[in-house]
Design an enzyme around this catalytic site. Structure first.
Site, PDB file in Angstrom:
ATOM      1  N   ASP A 199      -6.304  -1.133  -8.946  1.00 15.94           N
ATOM      2  CA  ASP A 199      -5.781  -1.519 -10.268  1.00 15.94           C
ATOM      3  C   ASP A 199      -4.507  -2.327 -10.053  1.00 15.94           C
ATOM      4  O   ASP A 199      -3.430  -1.951 -10.508  1.00 15.94           O
ATOM      5  CB  ASP A 199      -5.517  -0.284 -11.113  1.00 15.94           C
ATOM      6  N   ASN A 204       1.824  -2.238 -11.683  1.00 14.43           N
ATOM      7  CA  ASN A 204       1.601  -1.251 -10.634  1.00 14.43           C
ATOM      8  C   ASN A 204       2.164  -1.666  -9.281  1.00 14.43           C
ATOM      9  O   ASN A 204       1.934  -0.990  -8.274  1.00 14.43           O
ATOM     10  CB  ASN A 204       0.109  -0.956 -10.498  1.00 14.43           C
ATOM     11  N   ASP A 217       0.507   4.157  -9.583  1.00 14.69           N
ATOM     12  CA  ASP A 217      -0.805   4.337 -10.224  1.00 14.69           C
ATOM     13  C   ASP A 217      -1.926   4.058  -9.224  1.00 14.69           C
ATOM     14  O   ASP A 217      -2.748   3.152  -9.409  1.00 14.69           O
ATOM     15  CB  ASP A 217      -0.942   3.445 -11.460  1.00 14.69           C
TER      16      ASP A 217
END
Length: 272
Positions: A199, A204, A217
């Site tokens: 992701d 992130n 994350d």
């Protein structure tokens, strides 16, 4: 996210009071602030107190679709590999929710850095992903190859966890079932496997004045085609910096880029 899965603690009771009982005394005095940056399915809180280290707490409904146990396993593995990420301080289940307590990664996420230097953001993102993709992943226990990811996408669709109102603009109005058939039809024949974040959007990736400081994350990290990360990073750069910065990002990352695979992995991400 369907309203009956919103993992926030009750608005009538402070989040700190709903945390696992064993955490409450050690965390007494911390202020809990809900974080809204990023697209995590979990509720994320920034914990701050004068003279004490900043922490983060994450919580989500326990169950087969909860990714917090996955994230805890990946953070332990990343730490053993020397990959910069949050320190996992505690993990617990309480009142039907999973909880993680994490240390803070220094700096700010690349979507929140002060405007004015998009070239630096692009450079940091490209270099961080290229370095991650070069990590020896022969012992990676997290299999995110397409057979597993497409199956997971189908599970999420059947569980009602795919938000059709949040599809990219060009896919708004299409049903999840029809889109899933597109995923199956457009699946690449092979995969350029590396260790991926899973992701890799700008929120992130963290950085400070000296450069990249770590990934956050990490619950979808695993062995996958490198275009998984490049597709989401390119989309995030387009969203945050503008279309003009996508090509410089891909050029900085280097190597041959398959634009059809970028489009496919962006399509697959509609289910996550």
């Amino acid at each position: 996210m369907p309203q009956d899965r919103i993992p926030s603690p009750s608005a009538a009771v402070p989040a700190s009071a709903q945390a696992p009982r064993a955490w409450q005394a050690p965390l007494a005095g911390y202020r809990w602030d809900r974080q809204t940056i990023g697209c995590s399915g979990a509720a994320v809180y920034r914990l701050s107190a004068p003279g004490r280290p900043t922490l983060f707490a994450k919580t989500d409904l326990a169950g087969p679709m909860c990714e917090l146990p996955d994230e805890a396993a990946r953070l332990r593995w990343f730490a053993a590999k020397g990959i910069a990420c949050p320190e996992l301080l505690a993990q617990a289940r309480a009142d039907g929710h999973e909880w993680l307590l994490l240390g803070a990664v220094p700096g700010r996420d690349l979507a929140s850095v002060p405007p004015g230097d998009p070239q630096r953001v692009v450079r940091i993102a490209a270099d961080a992903l290229r370095a991650l993709h070069r990590v020896d992943a022969v012992d990676c226990p997290f299999d995110h190859r397409l057979e597993q990811r497409i199956a997971r996408a189908g599970e999420r669709l059947r569980a009602g966890l795919v938000d059709e109102d949040d599809f990219d603009e060009e896919r708004l109005g299409q049903g999840g079932a029809a889109l899933f058939e597109q995923v199956r039809a457009r699946r690449p024949r092979d995969e350029d496997l590396v260790l991926t974040h899973g992701d890799a959007c700008l929120p992130n990736l963290m950085a400070d004045a000296a450069g990249f400081t770590g990934f956050v994350d990490c619950g979808r990290a695993g062995l996958a085609d490198r275009h998984q990360d490049l597709a989401l990073a390119a989309w995030s750069i387009r969203h945050n910096l503008g279309e003009a910065w996508v090509a410089p990002f891909l050029a900085r990352y280097g190597g041959a880029i398959d634009t059809e695979r970028l489009a496919f992995y962006r399509l697959l991400d509609e289910f996550f």
